[in-house]
Scaffold this motif. Structure first.
Motif, PDB file in Angstrom:
ATOM      1  N   UNK A 132       0.834  -1.208   0.000  1.00 58.04           N
ATOM      2  CA  UNK A 132       0.000   0.000   0.000  1.00 58.04           C
ATOM      3  C   UNK A 132       0.866   1.255   0.000  1.00 58.04           C
ATOM      4  N   UNK A 133       1.898   1.277   0.855  1.00 52.00           N
ATOM      5  CA  UNK A 133       2.781   2.444   0.919  1.00 52.00           C
ATOM      6  C   UNK A 133       3.520   2.651  -0.403  1.00 52.00           C
ATOM      7  N   UNK A 134       4.029   1.570  -0.969  1.00 55.15           N
ATOM      8  CA  UNK A 134       4.748   1.666  -2.234  1.00 55.15           C
ATOM      9  C   UNK A 134       3.786   2.067  -3.350  1.00 55.15           C
ATOM     10  N   UNK A 135       2.587   1.494  -3.329  1.00 51.83           N
ATOM     11  CA  UNK A 135       1.574   1.847  -4.316  1.00 51.83           C
ATOM     12  C   UNK A 135       1.219   3.325  -4.260  1.00 51.83           C
ATOM     13  N   UNK A 136       1.118   3.852  -3.052  1.00 55.89           N
ATOM     14  CA  UNK A 136       0.827   5.281  -2.889  1.00 55.89           C
ATOM     15  C   UNK A 136       1.970   6.130  -3.441  1.00 55.89           C
ATOM     16  N   UNK A 137       3.204   5.715  -3.158  1.00 55.61           N
ATOM     17  CA  UNK A 137       4.377   6.443  -3.639  1.00 55.61           C
ATOM     18  C   UNK A 137       4.409   6.474  -5.171  1.00 55.61           C
ATOM     19  N   UNK A 138       4.043   5.353  -5.804  1.00 52.77           N
ATOM     20  CA  UNK A 138       4.097   5.253  -7.262  1.00 52.77           C
ATOM     21  C   UNK A 138       2.746   5.545  -7.934  1.00 52.77           C
ATOM     22  N   UNK A 139       1.761   5.910  -7.133  1.00 53.75           N
ATOM     23  CA  UNK A 139       0.421   6.206  -7.632  1.00 53.75           C
ATOM     24  C   UNK A 139      -0.133   5.035  -8.454  1.00 53.75           C
ATOM     25  N   UNK A 159       7.755  -5.106   2.437  1.00 51.89           N
ATOM     26  CA  UNK A 159       8.923  -5.380   1.604  1.00 51.89           C
ATOM     27  C   UNK A 159      10.175  -4.788   2.226  1.00 51.89           C
ATOM     28  N   UNK A 160      11.281  -5.523   2.113  1.00 58.69           N
ATOM     29  CA  UNK A 160      12.569  -5.046   2.628  1.00 58.69           C
ATOM     30  C   UNK A 160      13.680  -5.533   1.698  1.00 58.69           C
ATOM     31  N   UNK A 161      14.814  -4.871   1.747  1.00 58.62           N
ATOM     32  CA  UNK A 161      15.958  -5.293   0.942  1.00 58.62           C
ATOM     33  C   UNK A 161      16.551  -6.567   1.528  1.00 58.62           C
ATOM     34  N   UNK A 162      16.840  -7.527   0.681  1.00 59.20           N
ATOM     35  CA  UNK A 162      17.465  -8.776   1.110  1.00 59.20           C
ATOM     36  C   UNK A 162      18.924  -8.829   0.648  1.00 59.20           C
TER      37      UNK A 162
END
Length: 154
Positions: free
Chosen positions: A27-34, A63-66
């Motif tokens: 959701x947060x990433x989706x908001x950032x990328x509209x 999501x996190x960096x692996x």
């Protein structure tokens, strides 16, 4: 013809994931990328399969960096996205038996192959972490100003 902007969008997400301490939700990433969170999950799935990101479920999940960004090339990200088509230019199939069409297709095929090779080579030379280096001073200043402004508002 529609363009495929997944590569720069995913690079944008990876750079943000590197800047935050906690996982980011779809959701947060989706908001950032509209865009829709379900599209984010599909887009990130290839990155998870490649071992670049991980995800956790539940409260506090996301999501996190692996893998560190200095160990991930732009080419690897491009491949993790399924190596999207680079060009809208294609070959002709109007008169496949015509020698002139065959010659035109051969020239086009050769140019497209050379361009694709150059594109991949350029991506392979750059690590995701390298994208931030030219802007590190501006980023630090921005982050410092954000912290200062949030402290003043309290």
């Amino acid at each position: 013809m529609p363009t495929d902007s997944r590569l720069p969008r995913v690079l944008h997400v990876l750079l943000h994931l590197d800047q935050i301490d906690e996982p980011a939700t779809s959701d947060q990433i989706g908001e950032m990328l509209a865009t829709n969170p379900s599209l984010i999950r599909r887009m990130m799935a290839g990155l998870r399969q490649a071992g670049f990101v991980g995800s956790t479920k539940g409260h506090g999940g996301g999501w996190f960096l692996a893998k560190p960004l200095n160990e991930i090339s732009l080419f690897e990200v491009y491949e993790a996205l399924g190596a999207p088509q680079l060009f809208a230019v294609g070959l002709s199939a109007d008169a496949p038996a015509c020698l002139l069409e065959q010659a035109a297709n051969a020239a086009t095929r050769s140019a497209l192959a050379a361009a694709k090779t150059a594109f991949k080579a350029e991506l392979a030379q750059t690590m995701v972490a390298d994208l931030v280096a030219p802007h590190s001073g501006k980023i630090k200043q921005y982050q410092s100003n954000r912290k200062k402004n949030s402290t003043e508002k309290r």
